[in-house]
Structures are given as C-alpha cells and as structure tokens.
Design an enzyme around this catalytic site. Structure first.
Site, PDB file in Angstrom:
ATOM      1  N   ASP A  76       0.852  -1.197   0.000  1.00  0.00           N
ATOM      2  CA  ASP A  76       0.000   0.000   0.000  1.00  0.00           C
ATOM      3  C   ASP A  76       0.880   1.236   0.000  1.00  0.00           C
ATOM      4  O   ASP A  76       2.016   1.210   0.483  1.00  0.00           O
ATOM      5  CB  ASP A  76      -0.921   0.011   1.224  1.00  0.00           C
ATOM      6  CG  ASP A  76      -2.081   0.989   1.081  1.00  0.00           C
ATOM      7  OD1 ASP A  76      -2.368   1.431  -0.056  1.00  0.00           O
ATOM      8  OD2 ASP A  76      -2.710   1.315   2.098  1.00  0.00           O
ATOM      9  N   GLY A  77       0.352   2.302  -0.555  1.00  0.00           N
ATOM     10  CA  GLY A  77       1.018   3.593  -0.541  1.00  0.00           C
ATOM     11  C   GLY A  77       0.104   4.618   0.090  1.00  0.00           C
ATOM     12  O   GLY A  77      -1.120   4.453   0.094  1.00  0.00           O
TER      13      GLY A  77
ATOM     14  N   GLU B  27       2.219   3.889  -4.257  1.00  0.00           N
ATOM     15  CA  GLU B  27       1.616   2.576  -4.552  1.00  0.00           C
ATOM     16  C   GLU B  27       2.586   1.753  -5.405  1.00  0.00           C
ATOM     17  O   GLU B  27       2.834   0.578  -5.123  1.00  0.00           O
ATOM     18  CB  GLU B  27       0.276   2.740  -5.277  1.00  0.00           C
ATOM     19  CG  GLU B  27      -0.809   3.412  -4.473  1.00  0.00           C
ATOM     20  CD  GLU B  27      -1.491   2.535  -3.448  1.00  0.00           C
ATOM     21  OE1 GLU B  27      -1.124   1.347  -3.302  1.00  0.00           O
ATOM     22  OE2 GLU B  27      -2.405   3.036  -2.768  1.00  0.00           O
TER      23      GLU B  27
ATOM     24  N   ASP C 278      -4.447  -2.489  -3.092  1.00  0.00           N
ATOM     25  CA  ASP C 278      -5.724  -1.789  -3.164  1.00  0.00           C
ATOM     26  C   ASP C 278      -5.698  -0.703  -4.239  1.00  0.00           C
ATOM     27  O   ASP C 278      -6.618   0.092  -4.351  1.00  0.00           O
ATOM     28  CB  ASP C 278      -6.116  -1.220  -1.792  1.00  0.00           C
ATOM     29  CG  ASP C 278      -5.176  -0.132  -1.298  1.00  0.00           C
ATOM     30  OD1 ASP C 278      -4.228   0.259  -2.011  1.00  0.00           O
ATOM     31  OD2 ASP C 278      -5.380   0.343  -0.165  1.00  0.00           O
TER      32      ASP C 278
ATOM     33  N   HIS D  73      -8.982   0.126   3.148  1.00  0.00           N
ATOM     34  CA  HIS D  73      -9.661   0.632   4.351  1.00  0.00           C
ATOM     35  C   HIS D  73     -10.966  -0.125   4.613  1.00  0.00           C
ATOM     36  O   HIS D  73     -11.961   0.475   5.006  1.00  0.00           O
ATOM     37  CB  HIS D  73      -9.907   2.132   4.237  1.00  0.00           C
ATOM     38  CG  HIS D  73      -8.665   2.893   3.895  1.00  0.00           C
ATOM     39  ND1 HIS D  73      -7.645   3.091   4.808  1.00  0.00           N
ATOM     40  CD2 HIS D  73      -8.244   3.451   2.734  1.00  0.00           C
ATOM     41  CE1 HIS D  73      -6.664   3.763   4.219  1.00  0.00           C
ATOM     42  NE2 HIS D  73      -7.002   3.983   2.972  1.00  0.00           N
TER      43      HIS D  73
ATOM     44  N   ASP E  51      -1.009  -0.024   5.192  1.00  0.00           N
ATOM     45  CA  ASP E  51      -1.382   1.387   5.281  1.00  0.00           C
ATOM     46  C   ASP E  51      -0.755   2.020   6.511  1.00  0.00           C
ATOM     47  O   ASP E  51      -0.202   3.117   6.448  1.00  0.00           O
ATOM     48  CB  ASP E  51      -2.909   1.526   5.313  1.00  0.00           C
ATOM     49  CG  ASP E  51      -3.336   2.975   5.351  1.00  0.00           C
ATOM     50  OD1 ASP E  51      -3.078   3.695   4.362  1.00  0.00           O
ATOM     51  OD2 ASP E  51      -3.914   3.407   6.372  1.00  0.00           O
TER      52      ASP E  51
END
Length: 174
Positions: free
Chosen positions: A16-17, A54, A76, A131, A141
């Site tokens: 994740d970024g 990302e 994501d 999320h 995250d």
C-alpha cells in the site's frame, strides 16, 4: 499462469502507498508472507504522489524476493492492478512508455522498473478494497503512514526533478 496446488509455495505480498497531501509527504508499506515467515518493509519520501507510493511499494516487495518466485500480489490500487490485468502496461511498453492518444504517461520510471521485475517473477494480481478491514492491507497502510511521518524522509528524485522541469518551462520569449 500460476498453478495453485498444495505443492506450490506462493509468496504473498501485500502493498500500500499513502500520502499526506497529493503531492505531499508519502510512504509505502509492504508485508511479505513466505513459508510462515513475515517480513515488513516501509519507506517515506518528503515530496511525492500517492500513485508513486503505490508503485514503489509493489516494486520494493518484488525486489525483496528471489528471482523466479511465484507471487500473489495484493494491492488496493486499481491504478496498478487494472494497468496489469487490462494490458495497459503492455501497450505503454510497446509505445515506448507513452499513453495511447493525447497525454503523458505518469510515472514511466516506475512502470519500467515494475515491468522489468514482472519478467523475473510469476505474479498473480489480487485487488483488495482499501480501508475495509483487510488485516494485511491495514498493516501496510499503517506502515506507509508511519514511514512518511518520520523526520528522515528520502527524496523522490525523479518526481521532484520532473516538478522542477514543469515549473521552469520557457514561455514564448524565454
């Protein structure tokens, strides 16, 4: 295509970024699960974009494993997953890292690096809703936010140089 059976040991990578502002301070977080072992990676940058983070997270995960690995990559980022699954990456490579039609391909440096890494591994892409309570995605995250919250952030040189070039474009008389 990755064949999944009991003998196949896939490496699961979650990435994740995150950014505080876009552009702004950014970071990535990666969780690698391989043969019961867990490894986490993260890094923060002083000025970047969410999409660059990302991409950098996915790249960091793929760099951290042995060549020839069979990977299930969880992200994501529809930006990345769609680019791979819909063949956009292949089109951009064929067009020498340019988009079809008008417009400039953003982050060509990172797409090229990702393309090179994808030729060294067998990767199956899995999009996960961000999320939404997915434990590994939530951990990534958290790692990304912690990374950009530190004081000793790296410089995303390509991004910052590109921004400077865009600001210094000569006018009609310059």
């Amino acid at each position: 295509m990755i064949k999944e059976n009991p003998e196949t040991k896939l490496i699961n990578i979650y990435s994740d970024g995150a950014c505080s502002g876009n552009p702004g301070r950014g970071g990535y977080g990666v969780v690698i699960m391989n043969k019961g072992q867990l490894r986490e990676l993260s890094q923060g940058y002083r000025l970047t974009t969410n999409n660059r983070m990302e991409l950098m997270g996915v790249i960091a995960g793929l760099r951290a494993i042995p060549d020839g690995s069979m990977v299930r990559m969880h992200s994501d980022s529809k930006y990345i997953v769609d680019a791979i699954k819909n063949g956009w990456l292949d089109i951009w490579r064929a067009k020498k890292w340019r988009k079809t039609g008008k417009g400039k391909l953003l982050n060509p440096d990172l797409w090229q690096e990702l393309d090179e890494l994808l030729h060294r591994h067998q990767v199956r892409w899995v999009w996960v809703k961000g999320h939404a309570g997915h434990p590994e995605n939530e951990r990534c995250d958290w790692l990304a936010v912690q990374a950009y919250s530190k004081a000793d952030l790296l410089v995303d040189r390509v991004y910052e140089e590109t921004q400077r070039e865009n600001e210094i474009q000569p006018g009609l008389f310059g």
